[in-house]
Design a protein around this motif. Structure first.
Motif, short mmCIF file in Angstrom:
data_model
loop_
_atom_site.label_atom_id
_atom_site.label_comp_id
_atom_site.label_asym_id
_atom_site.label_seq_id
_atom_site.Cartn_x
_atom_site.Cartn_y
_atom_site.Cartn_z
N HIS A 1 -53.76 36.27 -7.73
CA HIS A 1 -53.87 37.11 -8.92
C HIS A 1 -53.75 36.29 -10.21
N TRP A 2 -52.73 35.44 -10.28
CA TRP A 2 -52.46 34.71 -11.53
C TRP A 2 -53.44 33.56 -11.74
N ILE A 3 -53.84 32.91 -10.65
CA ILE A 3 -54.80 31.81 -10.84
C ILE A 3 -56.16 32.38 -11.25
N ASP A 4 -56.59 33.44 -10.60
CA ASP A 4 -57.88 34.07 -10.93
C ASP A 4 -57.90 34.49 -12.41
N ARG A 5 -56.83 35.09 -12.85
CA ARG A 5 -56.69 35.54 -14.24
C ARG A 5 -56.76 34.34 -15.19
N GLY A 6 -56.05 33.27 -14.84
CA GLY A 6 -56.06 32.08 -15.69
C GLY A 6 -57.41 31.41 -15.71
N PHE A 7 -58.07 31.35 -14.56
CA PHE A 7 -59.37 30.68 -14.49
C PHE A 7 -60.45 31.44 -15.28
N GLN A 8 -60.32 32.77 -15.37
CA GLN A 8 -61.28 33.52 -16.19
C GLN A 8 -61.25 33.01 -17.64
N ALA A 9 -60.03 32.79 -18.16
CA ALA A 9 -59.90 32.28 -19.54
C ALA A 9 -60.33 30.82 -19.62
N LEU A 10 -59.93 30.03 -18.61
CA LEU A 10 -60.25 28.60 -18.62
C LEU A 10 -61.75 28.37 -18.58
#
Lengths: 219, 219
Positions: free
Chosen positions: A136-145
Motif C-alpha cells: 500500500h505505502w510503496i505503491d502510493r509513494g511510487f505514484q508520486a515518484l
C-alpha cells in the motif's frame, strides 16, 4: 572484529539503507571490510552493537580512526565530500536540492513505513498482512515518484549522470518487488532501475550478492 | 497566489516538516510569503497544489524564479548553501555527517511513522489509538536519540552552535508532547528543546504562532 586501519561497514544483506551505502562504496571504489549484523536474528540488539549505534540499526560506517557514522544519506554525503571523484551531487544548489529531495522522499516518506520493526508491529507473523501494508505505502509513494521523475529524469533520476537519487532508487525498487508492487504501473522508475542494475557497482551491491544472504534467498 | 519575485513557503501550521523550514527561514532572516495549505481539510489534494508537489505534501519552497523545492532537509540545505551566513552545518565532514545523522534519524526513523496519513490508516478516527501508536514510536526513537546526544551535545545537539539537528529536534519534541510522550525520561532532549525555544527564530516558527493555527489550538 574489524581491523583498525580500514573502513568497516556494518551491514545486513536485506537492509535497504545498507544496500544504499554498499552501492556508494562501490561507486567510489573505496576499499573496506564488512561486518554482518543479522537483523532477523536480532544481532542489532547485542550490547556490543548498541554501543556502536544506540538506535540498533544498520548501516554503520566505522572510519579508520574509529569514529562511527550512522544514517545512510549522511554516510553517503560524507563519502561524496571526502572522495570527490565520481560526484554524487550535481553542481548548482537547485539541482542538488532536486537530487536530495528524491533521495529523501524515498528515505523519509516511502521506506520507513515498511521497515522491519514497523511490519512486525503491524502484521506480527502474518506475512500476508505485512505484504499488504508495505505494498500500500510503496505503491502510493511510487505514484508520486513517477510524476516527479517525469519532470527530472534523463537516463537516470536527474538528467544523465548517476546521483544520490539513483542510489536510493534501486534498493527501494528491490523492496517494491519483494512486496509485490506491480512495477508495470511505473515505467520510468522501472526503466531507470533496470538501466542501473546493468552497472556492476549497483548489481554487486544487491542483497542476493552478499555473503550474508542465505542460499535459499539467492535468485 | 504568490507574487513572482519573492520566495514563497507552502506550509501548514502543524506540519513538522513545514515547522523545520519556518525555523530555517527565520534563522537565515529570509524575506518570504506564506501560502497556507490546510492538510486537515485535504487542500494538499487540490489539482493546483498537486501540480506543485505530486506527493501532496508540505512544505514546498517556491523560489523567486518559479522553481519549486520539496523535502524539508533538501530545502534547508539549499538555504544553507545559498545564504551562507549563520551556517547550519559545521566545518569538517565527520561533524557534518554527525549533524545530518541526527536530523535524518528524526526525519527518517521517528517522524514518518506518526505522520497524519499513517495515523489515519492505523487508527481511523480513534484518537486514543492514534496517540498510542505515535507515542510508542516516538518514545522508542527518543531512547536512542537521548543516548546519541549524550555523546554529541553541548548547549545544542552537536556542540555549542545551532545546526540542522536543532532545527529537526524542536518540531519532533512538539509532536512528542502532542502524543503525550513523558519528556522527563529524556533530560538532554528536553533541556536542549527548552533552550532553543527561548530563541525568537524558533519560537516564532511554532505551530501556535502561525496565522493558520485555529484560535482554539493556541496555547
Amino acid at each position: 572484529m574489524a581491523s583498525e586501519d580500514k573502513i568497516t561497514l556494518f551491514t545486513f544483506f536485506r537492509s535497504s539503507a545498507s544496500y544504499r551505502v554498499r552501492i556508494a562504496l562501490n561507486w567510489k571504489g573505496i576499499d573496506h571490510e564488512s561486518i554482518y549484523i543479522n537483523l532477523a536474528k536480532g544481532e542489532q540488539h547485542n550490547e556490543e552493537y548498541k554501543s556502536i549505534n544506540p538506535s540498533h540499526m544498520v548501516p554503520v560506517l566505522k572510519l579508520a580512526d574509529g569514529k562511527s557514522l550512522t544514517q545512510s544519506e549522511a554516510i553517503i554525503e560524507y563519502l561524496d565530500e571526502t572522495y570527490p571523484d565520481r560526484p554524487l551531487l550535481p553542481h548548482g544548489p537547485v539541482h542538488r536540492a532536486q537530487v536530495r529531495a528524491i533521495a529523501q522522499f524515498i528515505a523519509c516518506d516511502i521506506h520507513p513505513i515498511q521497515n522491519l520493526s514497523v511490519l512486525k508491529h503491524v502484521g506480527g507473523d502474518d506475512m500476508d498482512k505485512r505484504v499488504e501494508w508495505a505494498n500500500h505505502w510503496i505503491d502510493r509513494g511510487f505514484q508520486a515518484l513517477e510524476k516527479t521523475l517525469a519532470g527530472s529524469a534523463g537516463i537516470y533520476c536527474v538528467g544523465d549522470n548517476i546521483t544520490l537519487a539513483d542510489i536510493f532508487l534501486v534498493p527501494m525498487v528491490y523492496n517494491a518487488k519483494r512486496f509485490k508492487v506491480d512495477m508495470q504501473k511505473f515505467p520510468i522508475i522501472n526503466r531507470i532501475n533496470n538501466t542501473l542494475l546493468t552497472l556492476s557497482e549497483f548489481s554487486s551491491a544487491s542483497p542476493e550478492n552478499q555473503p550474508d544472504c542465505p542460499p535459499e534467498m539467492r535468485q
